[in-house]
Design a protein around this motif. Sequence first.
Motif, PDB file in Angstrom:
ATOM      1  N   ASP A   1       0.851  -1.182   0.000  1.00  0.00           N
ATOM      2  CA  ASP A   1       0.000   0.000   0.000  1.00  0.00           C
ATOM      3  C   ASP A   1       0.894   1.241   0.000  1.00  0.00           C
ATOM      4  O   ASP A   1       2.123   1.138   0.007  1.00  0.00           O
ATOM      5  CB  ASP A   1      -0.964  -0.012   1.187  1.00  0.00           C
ATOM      6  CG  ASP A   1      -0.289   0.216   2.532  1.00  0.00           C
ATOM      7  OD1 ASP A   1       0.957   0.166   2.614  1.00  0.00           O
ATOM      8  OD2 ASP A   1      -1.009   0.443   3.519  1.00  0.00           O
TER       9      ASP A   1
ATOM     10  N   LEU B   1      -6.090  -5.947   3.258  1.00  0.00           N
ATOM     11  CA  LEU B   1      -4.757  -5.585   3.744  1.00  0.00           C
ATOM     12  C   LEU B   1      -4.162  -6.736   4.530  1.00  0.00           C
ATOM     13  O   LEU B   1      -4.808  -7.292   5.423  1.00  0.00           O
ATOM     14  CB  LEU B   1      -4.834  -4.354   4.646  1.00  0.00           C
ATOM     15  CG  LEU B   1      -5.266  -3.054   3.998  1.00  0.00           C
ATOM     16  CD1 LEU B   1      -5.417  -1.960   5.049  1.00  0.00           C
ATOM     17  CD2 LEU B   1      -4.265  -2.627   2.938  1.00  0.00           C
TER      18      LEU B   1
ATOM     19  N   VAL C   1      -1.508  -5.209  -0.169  1.00  0.00           N
ATOM     20  CA  VAL C   1      -2.899  -4.909  -0.469  1.00  0.00           C
ATOM     21  C   VAL C   1      -3.328  -5.662  -1.722  1.00  0.00           C
ATOM     22  O   VAL C   1      -2.593  -5.739  -2.702  1.00  0.00           O
ATOM     23  CB  VAL C   1      -3.127  -3.378  -0.629  1.00  0.00           C
ATOM     24  CG1 VAL C   1      -2.331  -2.813  -1.786  1.00  0.00           C
ATOM     25  CG2 VAL C   1      -4.600  -3.056  -0.776  1.00  0.00           C
TER      26      VAL C   1
ATOM     27  N   GLY D   1      -8.972  -4.794  -2.030  1.00  0.00           N
ATOM     28  CA  GLY D   1      -8.469  -3.880  -1.021  1.00  0.00           C
ATOM     29  C   GLY D   1      -8.136  -4.538   0.308  1.00  0.00           C
ATOM     30  O   GLY D   1      -7.878  -3.855   1.291  1.00  0.00           O
TER      31      GLY D   1
END
Length: 129
Positions: A68, A82, A75, A80
């Motif tokens: 990221d 994490l 990511v 999206g």
Amino acid sequence: MAETANRLICASADLANSGKAVRFEATDAHGHVVSALVFRYQGRIFAYHNSCRHIPVELDLTDGEVFDLTGHYLVCSMHGALYHPESGLCVGGPCRGQRLTPLNVSERDGQVFCVTAAARGDTEKNGER
């Protein structure tokens, strides 16, 4: 009886801290070839299957781009999600609490290797020990 084998992935210099990952192919526990990533985080190297735990798509939309903007999390470019680089634990997103599948890697003499178990019979067949 299984022995270990080292397969060269890349030069150590190819992996900058929280920088671009290097993609390579690995073999999973079922003998299938899978996409994998190796990267450097806080001076250490880590490798995982290149597959999000939410839906099995590759983490990097652009080849090797998995960190990221802060450089502290991997990511998934699709969802999206994490992941913590050191543990592969998903700390945010649709697969929170799940982990990326780790791979055993080593670094020596300026090179990065994938360490795999090789069946003794296979290596003897090829004249190696």
